[in-house]
Design an enzyme around this catalytic site. Structure first.
Site, PDB file in Angstrom:
ATOM      1  N   ASN A   1      23.103  50.103  38.223  1.00  0.00           N
ATOM      2  CA  ASN A   1      24.138  49.308  37.546  1.00  0.00           C
ATOM      3  C   ASN A   1      23.692  49.044  36.096  1.00  0.00           C
ATOM      4  O   ASN A   1      22.621  48.483  35.871  1.00  0.00           O
ATOM      5  CB  ASN A   1      24.322  47.998  38.323  1.00  0.00           C
TER       6      ASN A   1
ATOM      7  N   HIS B   1      23.763  45.218  32.388  1.00  0.00           N
ATOM      8  CA  HIS B   1      22.927  44.405  31.506  1.00  0.00           C
ATOM      9  C   HIS B   1      22.357  45.175  30.326  1.00  0.00           C
ATOM     10  O   HIS B   1      21.796  44.575  29.409  1.00  0.00           O
ATOM     11  CB  HIS B   1      21.870  43.658  32.319  1.00  0.00           C
TER      12      HIS B   1
ATOM     13  N   HIS C   1      30.387  47.018  36.097  1.00  0.00           N
ATOM     14  CA  HIS C   1      31.374  46.005  36.455  1.00  0.00           C
ATOM     15  C   HIS C   1      32.150  45.653  35.188  1.00  0.00           C
ATOM     16  O   HIS C   1      31.569  45.102  34.247  1.00  0.00           O
ATOM     17  CB  HIS C   1      30.638  44.777  37.009  1.00  0.00           C
TER      18      HIS C   1
ATOM     19  N   ARG D   1      34.283  43.176  33.845  1.00  0.00           N
ATOM     20  CA  ARG D   1      34.755  41.828  34.164  1.00  0.00           C
ATOM     21  C   ARG D   1      35.986  41.489  33.345  1.00  0.00           C
ATOM     22  O   ARG D   1      36.160  41.975  32.227  1.00  0.00           O
ATOM     23  CB  ARG D   1      33.650  40.798  33.872  1.00  0.00           C
TER      24      ARG D   1
ATOM     25  N   ARG E   1      32.338  40.261  29.401  1.00  0.00           N
ATOM     26  CA  ARG E   1      31.113  39.703  28.831  1.00  0.00           C
ATOM     27  C   ARG E   1      30.035  40.766  28.602  1.00  0.00           C
ATOM     28  O   ARG E   1      29.124  40.559  27.816  1.00  0.00           O
ATOM     29  CB  ARG E   1      30.571  38.570  29.703  1.00  0.00           C
TER      30      ARG E   1
ATOM     31  N   GLU F   1      33.049  48.716  39.450  1.00  0.00           N
ATOM     32  CA  GLU F   1      33.184  47.415  40.121  1.00  0.00           C
ATOM     33  C   GLU F   1      34.222  46.579  39.398  1.00  0.00           C
ATOM     34  O   GLU F   1      34.201  46.524  38.161  1.00  0.00           O
ATOM     35  CB  GLU F   1      31.847  46.706  39.987  1.00  0.00           C
TER      36      GLU F   1
ATOM     37  N   THR G   1      28.001  37.699  40.221  1.00  0.00           N
ATOM     38  CA  THR G   1      28.814  37.621  41.433  1.00  0.00           C
ATOM     39  C   THR G   1      28.072  36.795  42.484  1.00  0.00           C
ATOM     40  O   THR G   1      26.961  37.134  42.862  1.00  0.00           O
ATOM     41  CB  THR G   1      29.089  39.042  41.977  1.00  0.00           C
TER      42      THR G   1
ATOM     43  N   GLU H   1      30.406  46.974  50.839  1.00  0.00           N
ATOM     44  CA  GLU H   1      29.092  46.736  50.251  1.00  0.00           C
ATOM     45  C   GLU H   1      28.646  45.372  50.733  1.00  0.00           C
ATOM     46  O   GLU H   1      29.351  44.374  50.511  1.00  0.00           O
ATOM     47  CB  GLU H   1      29.142  46.771  48.718  1.00  0.00           C
TER      48      GLU H   1
ATOM     49  N   HIS I   1      22.647  43.460  45.354  1.00  0.00           N
ATOM     50  CA  HIS I   1      22.590  42.168  44.668  1.00  0.00           C
ATOM     51  C   HIS I   1      21.209  41.557  44.831  1.00  0.00           C
ATOM     52  O   HIS I   1      20.769  41.317  45.948  1.00  0.00           O
ATOM     53  CB  HIS I   1      23.652  41.171  45.140  1.00  0.00           C
TER      54      HIS I   1
HETATM   55  N1  PXP Z   1      26.610  44.804  43.837  1.00  0.00           N
HETATM   56  C1  PXP Z   1      27.582  44.021  43.335  1.00  0.00           C
HETATM   57  C2  PXP Z   1      28.901  43.978  44.020  1.00  0.00           C
HETATM   58  C3  PXP Z   1      27.368  43.262  42.166  1.00  0.00           C
HETATM   59  O1  PXP Z   1      28.353  42.480  41.671  1.00  0.00           O
HETATM   60  C4  PXP Z   1      26.131  43.358  41.520  1.00  0.00           C
HETATM   61  C5  PXP Z   1      25.891  42.605  40.244  1.00  0.00           C
HETATM   62  O2  PXP Z   1      26.767  43.048  39.257  1.00  0.00           O
HETATM   63  C6  PXP Z   1      25.153  44.216  42.059  1.00  0.00           C
HETATM   64  C7  PXP Z   1      25.414  44.890  43.233  1.00  0.00           C
HETATM   65  C8  PXP Z   1      23.836  44.406  41.416  1.00  0.00           C
HETATM   66  O3  PXP Z   1      23.106  43.225  41.469  1.00  0.00           O
HETATM   67  P1  PXP Z   1      21.774  43.072  40.622  1.00  0.00           P
HETATM   68  O4  PXP Z   1      22.171  43.164  39.184  1.00  0.00           O
HETATM   69  O5  PXP Z   1      21.258  41.761  41.027  1.00  0.00           O
HETATM   70  O6  PXP Z   1      20.893  44.222  41.018  1.00  0.00           O
END
Ligand code: PXP
Length: 242
Positions: free
Chosen positions: A10, A13, A46, A48, A52, A73, A104, A154, A192
């Site tokens: 992902n 960030h 994601h 949003r 952001r 996402e 999330t 998920e 997550h």
């Molecule tokens: N899965 C989902 C549905 C999420 O919203 C997120 C965070 O955006 C992640 C996985 C990844 O989480 P993390 O950034 O804590 O690895």
């Protein structure tokens, strides 16, 4: 038997750091390409509603330029659903979203009929996108996801990842939800809060096919990567020819 678990990195960030300066670096697409070169099977972002981190243009470039599967996402907000339907990524994962949250915070609440969610599922599936629902590892939520006729879920690993104690109970919860989902014919993803220190036991759960990991990889990139980045700029300064 050793099945491989797919890793989706992902890149949200990466965009968070860029947005801090409203500039062009770091580029989530460039980071995504490096992640794929180093073992990512797919890329997640994601978009949003508050934009952001990832921006519409990032979403477009990631879906259009990457050759690996892309997981978009999103929450069931009409404008974002519309963009996903236009871009047609391989997969879309529906998540809950609230403006105040830092990230999330929990899975979708599937306990009551939600016309907005139903509509988002229909529109995404109508556009030929594979849909997954992000849910807490609870039997009733898994059963409701099956009733909503999506191919995948998920599982939220936050309770496992953030819980200082009782890891075993949280893992057992994830393993049981996975077993129920597989029994109903659902594909199971998870994510997550996963890090290099806590991912192993989740990756070992039979039936989990795919993991989504973001924050920890971006965080580690900074500590692992600050050495080469400093050397690079040091060389420019030293070679300035004063
Ligand atoms: N899965 C989902 C549905 C999420 O919203 C997120 C965070 O955006 C992640 C996985 C990844 O989480 P993390 O950034 O804590 O690895």
């Amino acid at each position: 038997m050793n099945e491989t678990v797919r890793l989706y990195v992902n890149v949200d960030h990466v965009a968070t750091v860029r947005q801090a300066r409203q500039t062009e670096e770091p580029d989530p697409l460039e980071a995504a390409r490096v992640a794929v070169q180093h073992g990512a099977d797919g890329i997640t972002f994601h978009l949003r509603e508050d934009r952001r981190h990832i921006q519409d243009d990032d979403a477009r470039r990631l879906v259009e330029a990457l050759e690996c599967p892309v997981n978009f996402e999103l929450a069931a907000h009409s404008g974002v659903v519309e963009l996903a339907c236009e871009l047609r990524p391989y997969q879309a994962t529906l998540v809950p979203e609230s403006r105040q949250e830092i990230t999330t915070e929990g899975g979708l609440d599937l306990s009551r009929a939600d016309a907005g969610l139903r509509d988002a599922i229909d529109r995404l599936q109508g556009a030929g996108i594979r849909v997954a629902l992000f849910i807490d590892p609870e039997q009733r939520a898994v059963e409701r996801a099956r009733e909503l006729a999506v191919p995948a879920i998920e599982l939220h690993t936050g309770r496992y990842a953030n819980h200082g104690t009782d890891h075993d109970a949280m893992l057992a919860e994830l393993a049981y939800a996975t077993q129920v989902a597989r029994g109903l014919g659902l594909a199971v993803h998870a994510g997550h809060g996963l890090t290099r220190n806590n991912v192993g036991p989740v990756a070992a759960i039979p039936g989990i096919e795919e993991l989504n990991i973001g924050h920890s990889i971006v965080a580690r990139s900074i500590t692992i990567g600050i050495g080469p980045a400093t050397r690079e700029i040091r060389a420019q300064i030293d070679g300035a020819g004063r």
